[in-house]
Scaffold this motif. Sequence first.
Motif, PDB file in Angstrom:
ATOM      1  N   CYS A  82       0.823  -1.220   0.000  1.00  0.00           N
ATOM      2  CA  CYS A  82       0.000   0.000   0.000  1.00  0.00           C
ATOM      3  C   CYS A  82       0.852   1.262   0.000  1.00  0.00           C
ATOM      4  O   CYS A  82       2.065   1.211   0.163  1.00  0.00           O
ATOM      5  CB  CYS A  82      -0.932   0.005   1.205  1.00  0.00           C
ATOM      6  SG  CYS A  82      -0.052   0.099   2.780  1.00  0.00           S
ATOM      7  N   ARG A 105      -4.030   3.821   0.117  1.00  0.00           N
ATOM      8  CA  ARG A 105      -4.520   3.223  -1.125  1.00  0.00           C
ATOM      9  C   ARG A 105      -3.590   2.087  -1.518  1.00  0.00           C
ATOM     10  O   ARG A 105      -2.446   2.015  -1.066  1.00  0.00           O
ATOM     11  CB  ARG A 105      -4.608   4.255  -2.235  1.00  0.00           C
ATOM     12  CG  ARG A 105      -3.278   4.872  -2.626  1.00  0.00           C
ATOM     13  CD  ARG A 105      -3.453   6.024  -3.596  1.00  0.00           C
ATOM     14  NE  ARG A 105      -2.221   6.710  -3.872  1.00  0.00           N
ATOM     15  CZ  ARG A 105      -1.629   7.587  -3.079  1.00  0.00           C
ATOM     16  NH1 ARG A 105      -2.176   7.885  -1.920  1.00  0.00           N
ATOM     17  NH2 ARG A 105      -0.508   8.166  -3.427  1.00  0.00           N
ATOM     18  N   PRO A 107      -1.260   0.135  -4.348  1.00  0.00           N
ATOM     19  CA  PRO A 107      -0.365   0.728  -5.355  1.00  0.00           C
ATOM     20  C   PRO A 107      -1.065   1.059  -6.675  1.00  0.00           C
ATOM     21  O   PRO A 107      -0.637   1.969  -7.381  1.00  0.00           O
ATOM     22  CB  PRO A 107       0.706  -0.356  -5.558  1.00  0.00           C
ATOM     23  CG  PRO A 107       0.755  -1.056  -4.240  1.00  0.00           C
ATOM     24  CD  PRO A 107      -0.673  -1.088  -3.767  1.00  0.00           C
ATOM     25  N   ASP A 108      -2.172   0.363  -6.988  1.00  0.00           N
ATOM     26  CA  ASP A 108      -2.890   0.662  -8.234  1.00  0.00           C
ATOM     27  C   ASP A 108      -3.921   1.777  -8.065  1.00  0.00           C
ATOM     28  O   ASP A 108      -4.637   2.122  -8.994  1.00  0.00           O
ATOM     29  CB  ASP A 108      -3.550  -0.589  -8.809  1.00  0.00           C
ATOM     30  CG  ASP A 108      -4.683  -1.132  -7.946  1.00  0.00           C
ATOM     31  OD1 ASP A 108      -5.068  -0.480  -6.939  1.00  0.00           O
ATOM     32  OD2 ASP A 108      -5.193  -2.219  -8.269  1.00  0.00           O
ATOM     33  N   GLY A 109      -4.002   2.369  -6.864  1.00  0.00           N
ATOM     34  CA  GLY A 109      -4.878   3.512  -6.632  1.00  0.00           C
ATOM     35  C   GLY A 109      -6.198   3.195  -5.947  1.00  0.00           C
ATOM     36  O   GLY A 109      -6.891   4.105  -5.505  1.00  0.00           O
ATOM     37  N   ARG A 110      -6.571   1.932  -5.868  1.00  0.00           N
ATOM     38  CA  ARG A 110      -7.829   1.581  -5.185  1.00  0.00           C
ATOM     39  C   ARG A 110      -7.687   1.793  -3.685  1.00  0.00           C
ATOM     40  O   ARG A 110      -6.587   1.707  -3.137  1.00  0.00           O
ATOM     41  CB  ARG A 110      -8.203   0.116  -5.466  1.00  0.00           C
ATOM     42  CG  ARG A 110      -8.594  -0.134  -6.913  1.00  0.00           C
ATOM     43  CD  ARG A 110      -8.949  -1.587  -7.154  1.00  0.00           C
ATOM     44  NE  ARG A 110      -7.726  -2.396  -7.008  1.00  0.00           N
ATOM     45  CZ  ARG A 110      -7.689  -3.626  -6.501  1.00  0.00           C
ATOM     46  NH1 ARG A 110      -8.784  -4.220  -6.103  1.00  0.00           N
ATOM     47  NH2 ARG A 110      -6.541  -4.280  -6.404  1.00  0.00           N
TER      48      ARG A 110
END
Length: 128
Positions: A82, A105, A107-110
């Motif tokens: 994260c 978040r 790492p992919d932004g979620r």
Amino acid sequence: MSRFPFPVAGAALTLFVAGCVAPTSGGPPRPQAPTAPPSFNPAGLQSVLGHTAKALEKAFGAPDLDIREGSARKLQFSSAVCVLDTYLYPPARGGDPIVTYIDARLPDGRDIDRASCVAALEKRREKR
């Protein structure tokens, strides 16, 4: 007689005059500490909320990002699990800036639960 009808010339003049008007503010807004309590559950965040940058670096290591804007500061800590953004502001009574808000978040932004991210970063630090 002009080749352009009056409404076109009037519109052009209006745009020109609007572009000449000076801005009313005296510069960029100054950052201010949030006044409302956090809008998230602080459970599991005791090792972060209310702590200084020095305490965060002790818990998580050196930040991956350190941004200062006026008296505000943002420290970002990341791992494969994260990304944690911590926002520090000076207390009203003075002293070193402390964390008043955090966001987390994947790492992919979620979105990810803040407390889970804090725990993951603490474990990462323990493994080093």
